[in-house]
Each structure stands twice: as C-alpha cells, then as structure tokens.
Design a protein around this motif. Sequence first.
Motif, PDB file in Angstrom:
ATOM      1  N   ASN A  80     -29.499   5.442 -65.468  1.00  0.00           N
ATOM      2  CA  ASN A  80     -30.639   6.252 -65.007  1.00  0.00           C
ATOM      3  C   ASN A  80     -30.280   7.731 -65.011  1.00  0.00           C
ATOM      4  O   ASN A  80     -30.170   8.372 -63.970  1.00  0.00           O
ATOM      5  CB  ASN A  80     -31.058   5.792 -63.611  1.00  0.00           C
ATOM      6  CG  ASN A  80     -32.420   6.340 -63.247  1.00  0.00           C
ATOM      7  OD1 ASN A  80     -33.115   6.899 -64.095  1.00  0.00           O
ATOM      8  ND2 ASN A  80     -32.792   6.209 -61.988  1.00  0.00           N
ATOM      9  N   ARG A 122     -36.327  11.313 -64.900  1.00  0.00           N
ATOM     10  CA  ARG A 122     -35.263  10.301 -65.030  1.00  0.00           C
ATOM     11  C   ARG A 122     -35.598   9.393 -66.196  1.00  0.00           C
ATOM     12  O   ARG A 122     -36.766   9.164 -66.509  1.00  0.00           O
ATOM     13  CB  ARG A 122     -35.165   9.437 -63.773  1.00  0.00           C
ATOM     14  CG  ARG A 122     -34.767  10.150 -62.471  1.00  0.00           C
ATOM     15  CD  ARG A 122     -33.634  11.096 -62.583  1.00  0.00           C
ATOM     16  NE  ARG A 122     -32.266  10.647 -62.326  1.00  0.00           N
ATOM     17  CZ  ARG A 122     -31.777  10.151 -61.202  1.00  0.00           C
ATOM     18  NH1 ARG A 122     -32.541   9.852 -60.199  1.00  0.00           N
ATOM     19  NH2 ARG A 122     -30.506   9.880 -61.078  1.00  0.00           N
ATOM     20  N   LEU A 131     -35.067   6.223 -66.303  1.00  0.00           N
ATOM     21  CA  LEU A 131     -35.751   5.068 -65.722  1.00  0.00           C
ATOM     22  C   LEU A 131     -36.712   5.598 -64.674  1.00  0.00           C
ATOM     23  O   LEU A 131     -36.327   6.375 -63.814  1.00  0.00           O
ATOM     24  CB  LEU A 131     -34.749   4.112 -65.071  1.00  0.00           C
ATOM     25  CG  LEU A 131     -33.563   3.732 -65.938  1.00  0.00           C
ATOM     26  CD1 LEU A 131     -32.697   2.731 -65.181  1.00  0.00           C
ATOM     27  CD2 LEU A 131     -33.985   3.162 -67.266  1.00  0.00           C
ATOM     28  N   ASN A 132     -37.939   5.171 -64.786  1.00  0.00           N
ATOM     29  CA  ASN A 132     -38.937   5.771 -63.930  1.00  0.00           C
ATOM     30  C   ASN A 132     -39.365   4.740 -62.905  1.00  0.00           C
ATOM     31  O   ASN A 132     -39.518   3.562 -63.198  1.00  0.00           O
ATOM     32  CB  ASN A 132     -40.037   6.250 -64.873  1.00  0.00           C
ATOM     33  CG  ASN A 132     -41.373   6.332 -64.251  1.00  0.00           C
ATOM     34  OD1 ASN A 132     -41.847   5.390 -63.653  1.00  0.00           O
ATOM     35  ND2 ASN A 132     -41.982   7.474 -64.432  1.00  0.00           N
ATOM     36  N   SER A 133     -39.463   5.185 -61.667  1.00  0.00           N
ATOM     37  CA  SER A 133     -39.648   4.223 -60.582  1.00  0.00           C
ATOM     38  C   SER A 133     -41.109   3.850 -60.377  1.00  0.00           C
ATOM     39  O   SER A 133     -41.416   2.960 -59.601  1.00  0.00           O
ATOM     40  CB  SER A 133     -39.073   4.808 -59.285  1.00  0.00           C
ATOM     41  OG  SER A 133     -39.558   6.118 -59.127  1.00  0.00           O
ATOM     42  N   GLY A 189     -36.183  -1.186 -65.821  1.00  0.00           N
ATOM     43  CA  GLY A 189     -35.132  -0.341 -66.381  1.00  0.00           C
ATOM     44  C   GLY A 189     -34.235  -1.051 -67.374  1.00  0.00           C
ATOM     45  O   GLY A 189     -33.148  -0.579 -67.695  1.00  0.00           O
TER      46      GLY A 189
END
Lengths: 200, 194
Positions: free
Chosen positions: A47, A59, A61-63, A177
Amino acid sequence: MNAFKVNSVIILLGSFILWFTTDGLQALTTEGARRLEVEKQKPVMPNITLETMSGAHTRLLNSSGHVTVVEFIYTTCPFICQVDGGYLSRLQNEIKERAIREKVRIISVSFDPLRDNLNELSYYAKRHNADGHIWTIARPGVEDLKSLLKAFGVVVIPDEEGGYVHNSAMHIIDQQGRLSFILDSNDVQGAVKTLERMLP
Amino acid sequence: MIDNKIKLLLASLIFTFCIFSRGAFEKFPLTHILVQLPLLICVGYLLVDEKLLRLGEWNKGGYATLLIAIFTIAFWMLPRSIDAALSSNNMEVLKFITVPLLIGLPLKIGWAQAHPILKGFLKAQAISMLGVAAFIYIHAPIRICVSYLENAQQDLGYGFLYTAIALAVLWSAPLFLSRETKNFHLQLFFPTNS
C-alpha cells in the motif's frame, strides 16, 4: 536394474519435472507464469503512496471499496505506452457509461519517477484525455519503485534508444487490495467484463 | 592417461571462461543460448572418459542417458527457465551444473551407444526443432523472454535458423564424402553417362 525400468523412471521423472515447472503445461513463459500465479494466489499489493499528476497524494490500495486498474508506463515512451494510453482512454470511456463508474479507478503509474515530473504526467494525461477522476497518472517515490515493480512482477529493461521495454498489461486490484487479474493492454472489453464481474 | 588430463584441463578452462564471461554472453539471448550453452555442453562432453562410455546394461542402446539429456534440454528450452537463470542466482547455478552434467555428458555417452537409425532420427528432430524455434522467435508478436528485447529475440531466431542450416549441411556432407556413399550420391545429383 534393467534398461526398461531405468528408462521408465527417467521418462516419468522428466515428465513430472516439466509438468511441474510449466504449471501443468499452462505457462511456458515468465509472463504466462506471472498471470497464472496472480489468478491463483491473488497476492496483496504493497500500500504505497503515489503522487498524482495534480500533486495530490493517493494510496495504491484504496480503502473506499474501489477496484483499481494499474498500468505501468513512462511518459517519454515513444510507442507502446502511448498506444496503451489509447486503450486506457477507451476503457475510461466504457466505464463512464456504466454503473461501475463510482467504484473503479484507473492509475497509470510511471516507473521513471525521476524524469516524469508532474508536468510530464499532466501532459500525458492531456494527450490521452485522462480525466483525473476515474483515470489519473501518478508516480511512486523513488524508494518504493523497486519493491513496487517486484510485487507486480513487472520487469523493466533499458532499450537501445534511451527508453525502456517492459511487460505491459492491465493489472486489476480487487477491493481487498489483492492483485487478481492481469490482462493484455489492448483487452478493453475483457477488462470491462472482469470489472463488472468483480462489482456486481 | 595424458589424453584424459588434457581433456579435463580443457573442460575446466572452458567452464571457467563461461563463468567469467557470464555478463557478456547473457546480455543477449543469441550469445546466451547459442554460445554459452553449447560451451557448457562441451564441458560435459569433455568429461566423458573411456570408463564412462561403458556404463552397463541399464544404458543399453544409450536410451537412458539420451533421455536424461533430452529432458534437460527441454527444461532449458523453456523461456521461463532462461528468464529465471537471469533473475535468480540459484537457477543460474543450476544451469551451470545441469547443462554440462545432464546434457553434455549423457549426450556423449548415449550417442556412442545409439543405433544409427536412432541417431538419424535425433538429428532430423534437432534440425526440425531448431526450424520451429527459429520461426517462433522471428515472428512472435510478443516478447518471449521478459529479460530480452524483441529485436534481440529475432536475432536469436535467425541464429536458430542458421544453426539448423549448418547442421543440415554438416550432417548430410558425409553422404558426399564417405567412400561407400560418395559415388552413389554424386551419380544421383550430378549424373554422368560413363
């Protein structure tokens, strides 16, 4: 031991080794093996923080539950990356017309972050109509580059004209992710289908 | 025997040369596949002495040793094996061990015992395989090895093609040169009415 037994053992053992090293005759090349492994293992990507063309940070990886399509480029690329840019442009347009548009991000990531400053990234975006919303152009920090390429299994080698050659493809990262699919850069329809399957 | 000592010395010289020239030869697929690997095969070839040539019943007809060589060749023909040798030290070490010991050495032992028809079959197989590989490497629309450029891949394709042609000439030349077959074949291709 007679010759028949010895020969049988060698044939069995040899076939087993070849079967094993080619993933059951499915992958004879490194790129084939990479795609197969990704679909089976779905490895989680690092990430890392990316700097986008607008200077903002995001980022990898996006939340917020997005599926992310990642393509590696360098903007001064004379040929392949520009062609790939055209495909991503088409992918962006396809996504815009569909319900998945709120849940998909496309990021073109430069693996030449020293030469690709924000101006170069923006210019590349302009040339290919990257809207900055669904599709953005970004670069990693120099210190993250090596681990990033390794995680994706992307091999970059310098070519004879001062540029680079790399295994270009669309990498699809799922909502958790995990790198889940690797598709040919020109497989726009395949990417749309895959995304719709991942985002019911 | 002095002869064996010279062969052993030569083998170690070539092997050392291969180790020190790694960077230069592995820079291009052409020199990697068609210079370094054949040199390593030669190393194994030179390690075979008289004693090894008489292996016993289990290698009757040379099949066992030829099979070992063929499977090892098949392994190193995989593009991903070559990529792995470039990216992983373990695979590189494996290459330097298996190419001499599991290709060169058993090939020489098996060849010495193989029936002439089997030899002919293997020669034809080698030429046609090189031809197919040449076609693939010259015309493939993708890069077959991620470690090498596309034009370097085509160079290797032409290398395969020229090797195939050279082997075809080399292996058919005896038909025109050996005492028993010379006149027959010369008559066939260049008939004289005498």
